[in-house]
Design a protein around this motif. Structure first.
Motif, PDB file in Angstrom:
ATOM      1  N   ILE A 122       0.836  -1.202   0.000  1.00  0.00           N
ATOM      2  CA  ILE A 122       0.000   0.000   0.000  1.00  0.00           C
ATOM      3  C   ILE A 122       0.870   1.250   0.000  1.00  0.00           C
ATOM      4  O   ILE A 122       1.805   1.371   0.789  1.00  0.00           O
ATOM      5  CB  ILE A 122      -0.941  -0.001   1.217  1.00  0.00           C
ATOM      6  CG1 ILE A 122      -1.898  -1.198   1.151  1.00  0.00           C
ATOM      7  CG2 ILE A 122      -1.737   1.298   1.275  1.00  0.00           C
ATOM      8  CD1 ILE A 122      -2.789  -1.335   2.359  1.00  0.00           C
ATOM      9  N   GLU A 123       0.556   2.180  -0.891  1.00  0.00           N
ATOM     10  CA  GLU A 123       1.274   3.449  -0.992  1.00  0.00           C
ATOM     11  C   GLU A 123       0.361   4.591  -0.541  1.00  0.00           C
ATOM     12  O   GLU A 123      -0.830   4.582  -0.845  1.00  0.00           O
ATOM     13  CB  GLU A 123       1.723   3.713  -2.430  1.00  0.00           C
ATOM     14  CG  GLU A 123       2.569   2.613  -3.043  1.00  0.00           C
ATOM     15  CD  GLU A 123       2.834   2.866  -4.516  1.00  0.00           C
ATOM     16  OE1 GLU A 123       2.741   4.039  -4.938  1.00  0.00           O
ATOM     17  OE2 GLU A 123       3.113   1.903  -5.235  1.00  0.00           O
ATOM     18  N   ASP A 159      -5.895   5.003   0.159  1.00  0.00           N
ATOM     19  CA  ASP A 159      -4.554   4.582  -0.245  1.00  0.00           C
ATOM     20  C   ASP A 159      -4.580   3.259  -1.000  1.00  0.00           C
ATOM     21  O   ASP A 159      -3.764   3.029  -1.897  1.00  0.00           O
ATOM     22  CB  ASP A 159      -3.649   4.473   0.993  1.00  0.00           C
ATOM     23  CG  ASP A 159      -3.361   5.827   1.623  1.00  0.00           C
ATOM     24  OD1 ASP A 159      -3.643   6.853   0.977  1.00  0.00           O
ATOM     25  OD2 ASP A 159      -2.860   5.863   2.760  1.00  0.00           O
ATOM     26  N   THR A 202      -3.166   2.756  -4.713  1.00  0.00           N
ATOM     27  CA  THR A 202      -2.182   1.721  -5.028  1.00  0.00           C
ATOM     28  C   THR A 202      -2.648   0.854  -6.188  1.00  0.00           C
ATOM     29  O   THR A 202      -1.870   0.543  -7.104  1.00  0.00           O
ATOM     30  CB  THR A 202      -1.923   0.837  -3.794  1.00  0.00           C
ATOM     31  OG1 THR A 202      -1.494   1.666  -2.693  1.00  0.00           O
ATOM     32  CG2 THR A 202      -0.842  -0.200  -4.080  1.00  0.00           C
ATOM     33  N   HIS A 256      -2.315   2.858  -9.336  1.00  0.00           N
ATOM     34  CA  HIS A 256      -0.897   3.038  -9.685  1.00  0.00           C
ATOM     35  C   HIS A 256      -0.334   1.765 -10.317  1.00  0.00           C
ATOM     36  O   HIS A 256       0.398   1.819 -11.311  1.00  0.00           O
ATOM     37  CB  HIS A 256      -0.106   3.416  -8.432  1.00  0.00           C
ATOM     38  CG  HIS A 256       1.191   4.089  -8.731  1.00  0.00           C
ATOM     39  ND1 HIS A 256       2.110   4.407  -7.765  1.00  0.00           N
ATOM     40  CD2 HIS A 256       1.736   4.493  -9.908  1.00  0.00           C
ATOM     41  CE1 HIS A 256       3.147   4.981  -8.325  1.00  0.00           C
ATOM     42  NE2 HIS A 256       2.949   5.053  -9.628  1.00  0.00           N
ATOM     43  N   GLN A 257      -0.657   0.624  -9.750  1.00  0.00           N
ATOM     44  CA  GLN A 257      -0.162  -0.647 -10.271  1.00  0.00           C
ATOM     45  C   GLN A 257      -0.677  -0.908 -11.680  1.00  0.00           C
ATOM     46  O   GLN A 257       0.079  -1.307 -12.574  1.00  0.00           O
ATOM     47  CB  GLN A 257      -0.573  -1.791  -9.336  1.00  0.00           C
ATOM     48  CG  GLN A 257       0.130  -1.778  -7.991  1.00  0.00           C
ATOM     49  CD  GLN A 257      -0.426  -2.816  -7.044  1.00  0.00           C
ATOM     50  OE1 GLN A 257      -1.478  -3.419  -7.281  1.00  0.00           O
ATOM     51  NE2 GLN A 257       0.282  -3.056  -5.932  1.00  0.00           N
TER      52      GLN A 257
END
Length: 333
Positions: A46-47, A220, A224, A227-228
């Motif tokens: 998790i970012e 978040d 994530t 983003h992935q």
């Protein structure tokens, strides 16, 4: 007093403007559609969402249009590439916007909202300082590993761990750290207050985290997941456009780290951290690598033909490396 009121009014207007922008793109239906997949993201991956979500949505729309609008047939033939999943990226960004709105509302409603917002700011500052100190090799190896490999997603736990790390290395980093003692003391004090207010008293509550904590985590998780999957879209764009990929699939507007990771970090972590920085120079060339300066018909010499063959061979090797990197082809043993 008037100046203070004016400042509050300006902040309130800015917050309202941000919320209005998010409202214009958010979708509860999209949020609910991706909720299960967002919850399935591994906690260790998790970012924190540090992006302008409106700009993110615009970048995603542009990237999907340029990759799938002109290359759907080609991309659809690549193994392990889910074209339908990539086409749904704008919807996923709308779900992220809805999740971010929930965080904003919880911050306003929660009695500890301002404290939690402040501890997040301090956590980012402490983590950047720890990264910088680790990069400069001013921390023991064990603490470097803790900074880069054992970072916890939970805001309070992570903040407490960073405070402890900086305190036990106080003598080593004295005069070299961008974080001052007052920052560390403030972070420690706020974490303590929040633990009391959340009823944690140093440990996680068995009844589950409050709604604000859950909202932040879900935001978040959505970020994530987006983003992935956007990274997969970028790789597909690199296959189509080569080095011009960033013009067609723009990078997401996230805050980039000011420093890189040391080469002594274990291979798994180093690869995951170095890839975003290295992927642009290592992107595959364009599909038609012919050089306009030296067309093969103009100079039919044997030397030019040999050079052309070498160029084709290099192109094939680069494309093969690209396919290995995205997992389409297994690397040779």
């Amino acid at each position: 007093m008037a100046e203070d009121d004016g400042g509050k009014s300006e902040t309130s207007e800015k917050g309202s403007a941000d919320a209005t922008d998010l409202e214009s793109i958010s979708s509860q239906a999209a949020y609910e559609a991706f909720l299960v997949e967002a919850k399935a993201v591994e906690p260790g991956f998790i970012e924190e969402c540090c992006a302008d979500i409106v700009l993110t949505y615009q970048a995603v729309m542009r990237g999907v249009e340029n990759v799938l609008g002109s290359g759907t047939v080609v991309i659809g033939r690549l193994p392990n590439i889910n074209v339908v999943e990539l086409s749904m990226l704008p919807r996923l960004a709308q779900g992220l916007a809805f999740a971010a709105l929930q965080v904003d509302r919880e911050l306003e409603a929660a009695s500890f909202g301002k404290l939690f917002d402040r501890v997040q700011q301090l956590r980012r500052k402490l983590r950047k300082a720890a990264d910088a100190l680790a990069e400069a090799r001013l921390l023991p190896d064990a603490d470097v590993d803790e900074v880069w490999l054992r970072g916890q997603h939970d805001v309070l736990d992570d903040c407490s761990a960073l405070v402890a790390l900086l305190r036990r290395n106080e003598a080593r980093i004295s005069g070299r750290s961008p974080v001052v003692a007052s920052d560390i003391a403030e972070a420690e004090q706020i974490v303590g207050k929040l633990r009391v207010m959340l009823g944690q008293q140093g440990v996680e509550s068995e009844g589950g985290s409050p709604s604000l904590i859950r909202a932040v985590e879900l935001r978040d998780r959505f970020w994530t997941l987006l983003h992935q999957r956007y990274d997969v879209l970028w790789r597909c764009g690199a296959w189509l456009y080569g080095r011009a990929v960033d013009d067609r699939v723009p990078p997401l507007p996230v805050r980039q780290a000011l420093i890189g990771k040391a080469r002594s970090v274990p291979a798994e972590r180093e690869a995951s951290q170095a890839e975003p920085e290295q992927r642009r120079p290592s992107s595959p060339p364009q599909l038609v690598p012919a050089s306009p300066a030296s067309p093969p018909t103009s100079v039919p010499a044997v030397r030019d033909s040999t050079r052309h063959l070498h160029e084709l061979q290099r192109d094939l090797e680069r494309k093969a490396r690209f396919l290995v990197r995205i997992g389409v082809v297994a690397p040779r043993s």
